[in-house]
Design a protein around this motif. Structure first.
Motif, PDB file in Angstrom:
ATOM      1  N   GLU A 293      -1.124  -7.279   1.782  1.00 54.66           N
ATOM      2  CA  GLU A 293      -1.167  -6.090   0.921  1.00 54.66           C
ATOM      3  C   GLU A 293      -2.433  -6.110   0.063  1.00 54.66           C
ATOM      4  OE1 GLU A 293       1.292  -4.468  -2.867  1.00 54.66           O
ATOM      5  OE2 GLU A 293       2.497  -5.056  -1.130  1.00 54.66           O
TER       6      GLU A 293
ATOM      7  N   LYS B 193      -5.494  -3.494   0.256  1.00 50.25           N
ATOM      8  CA  LYS B 193      -5.982  -2.797  -0.938  1.00 50.25           C
ATOM      9  C   LYS B 193      -7.477  -3.031  -1.110  1.00 50.25           C
ATOM     10  CE  LYS B 193      -5.138  -2.207  -5.866  1.00 50.25           C
ATOM     11  NZ  LYS B 193      -4.369  -2.614  -7.019  1.00 50.25           N
TER      12      LYS B 193
ATOM     13  N   GLU C 182      -8.499   8.063   7.099  1.00 46.15           N
ATOM     14  CA  GLU C 182      -7.176   8.655   7.268  1.00 46.15           C
ATOM     15  C   GLU C 182      -6.212   7.671   7.919  1.00 46.15           C
ATOM     16  OE1 GLU C 182      -4.136  11.398   6.980  1.00 46.15           O
ATOM     17  OE2 GLU C 182      -6.097  11.384   6.016  1.00 46.15           O
TER      18      GLU C 182
ATOM     19  N   ARG D 107      -5.327   5.074   5.399  1.00 45.20           N
ATOM     20  CA  ARG D 107      -4.396   5.613   4.408  1.00 45.20           C
ATOM     21  C   ARG D 107      -2.977   5.636   4.983  1.00 45.20           C
ATOM     22  NH1 ARG D 107      -1.727  10.005   3.602  1.00 45.20           N
ATOM     23  NH2 ARG D 107      -2.750  11.137   5.267  1.00 45.20           N
ATOM     24  N   LYS D 108      -2.827   6.068   6.231  1.00 48.66           N
ATOM     25  CA  LYS D 108      -1.503   6.109   6.858  1.00 48.66           C
ATOM     26  C   LYS D 108      -0.940   4.704   7.015  1.00 48.66           C
ATOM     27  CE  LYS D 108      -2.097  10.437   9.349  1.00 48.66           C
ATOM     28  NZ  LYS D 108      -2.240  11.073  10.675  1.00 48.66           N
TER      29      LYS D 108
ATOM     30  N   GLU E 289       0.308   3.521   3.694  1.00 42.41           N
ATOM     31  CA  GLU E 289       1.545   4.203   3.318  1.00 42.41           C
ATOM     32  C   GLU E 289       2.742   3.584   4.039  1.00 42.41           C
ATOM     33  OE1 GLU E 289       0.962   8.332   4.173  1.00 42.41           O
ATOM     34  OE2 GLU E 289      -0.222   8.667   2.365  1.00 42.41           O
ATOM     35  N   ARG E 290       2.535   3.163   5.295  1.00 36.11           N
ATOM     36  CA  ARG E 290       3.625   2.535   6.044  1.00 36.11           C
ATOM     37  C   ARG E 290       3.932   1.149   5.494  1.00 36.11           C
ATOM     38  NH1 ARG E 290       1.274   3.761  11.750  1.00 36.11           N
ATOM     39  NH2 ARG E 290       0.018   2.070  10.998  1.00 36.11           N
TER      40      ARG E 290
ATOM     41  N   ALA F 239       3.321  -0.073   2.353  1.00 36.47           N
ATOM     42  CA  ALA F 239       3.755  -0.116   0.952  1.00 36.47           C
ATOM     43  C   ALA F 239       5.216   0.307   0.854  1.00 36.47           C
ATOM     44  CB  ALA F 239       2.894   0.799   0.099  1.00 36.47           C
TER      45      ALA F 239
ATOM     46  N   PRO G  90       8.437   2.053  -0.786  1.00 35.14           N
ATOM     47  CA  PRO G  90       8.504   3.255  -1.626  1.00 35.14           C
ATOM     48  C   PRO G  90       8.745   2.873  -3.076  1.00 35.14           C
ATOM     49  CG  PRO G  90      10.468   3.066  -0.241  1.00 35.14           C
ATOM     50  CD  PRO G  90       9.525   1.978   0.161  1.00 35.14           C
TER      51      PRO G  90
END
Length: 137
Positions: A4, A8, A104, A107-108, A111-112, A114, A116
């Motif tokens: 992670e 980042k 992009e 970013r996707k 998002e997967r 991380a 929620p």
């Protein structure tokens, strides 16, 4: 946790590179556009001049024939430069498109990866109480 942090860091690096390169790409694109415009004007002037020379060339003056050859050579060089500028502009556009696709997809991916984020007002899920051992009652 490490992946992670790596993700980042990669995202921050990518965003930093975008901020660094975007003005350069925009400046290059603007200059390429100016070059194309000036080349179009130059080509138009060369064509006009060639037409005038061809009118006079009927006289068969040796000096004019020499200048006509130079003018034709200049026209050919101008067309080669114009082609090169167009190819460069297309390459810059492709690089920008690929960079945007990479951002992009990154970013996707992030998002997967991380989890929620909990919404405000949501209580932490309660863990069920451990059952009492069979011997105690």
């Amino acid at each position: 946790m490490t992946s992670e942090g790596d993700s980042k860091a990669k995202g921050e690096l990518s965003a930093g590179l975008l901020k660094l390169l975007q003005p350069v790409v925009e400046q290059c694109d603007a200059r390429a556009k100016m070059v194309l415009e000036s080349q179009a004007q130059l080509a138009q002037q060369i064509d006009l001049f060639s037409a005038e020379i061809s009118k006079i060339q009927d006289i068969k003056t040796p000096q004019l024939a020499q200048y006509a050859e130079k003018l034709n050579a200049s026209r050919k060089k101008l067309k080669r430069v114009d082609t090169l500028v167009m190819q460069t502009k297309e390459r810059v556009a492709n690089i920008a498109r690929m960079h945007n696709q990479l951002l992009e997809s990154e970013r996707k991916f992030l998002e997967r990866e991380a989890p929620p984020a909990p919404k405000e007002g949501d209580a932490a899920p309660e863990t069920p109480a451990a059952p009492a051992p069979a011997g105690e009652a």
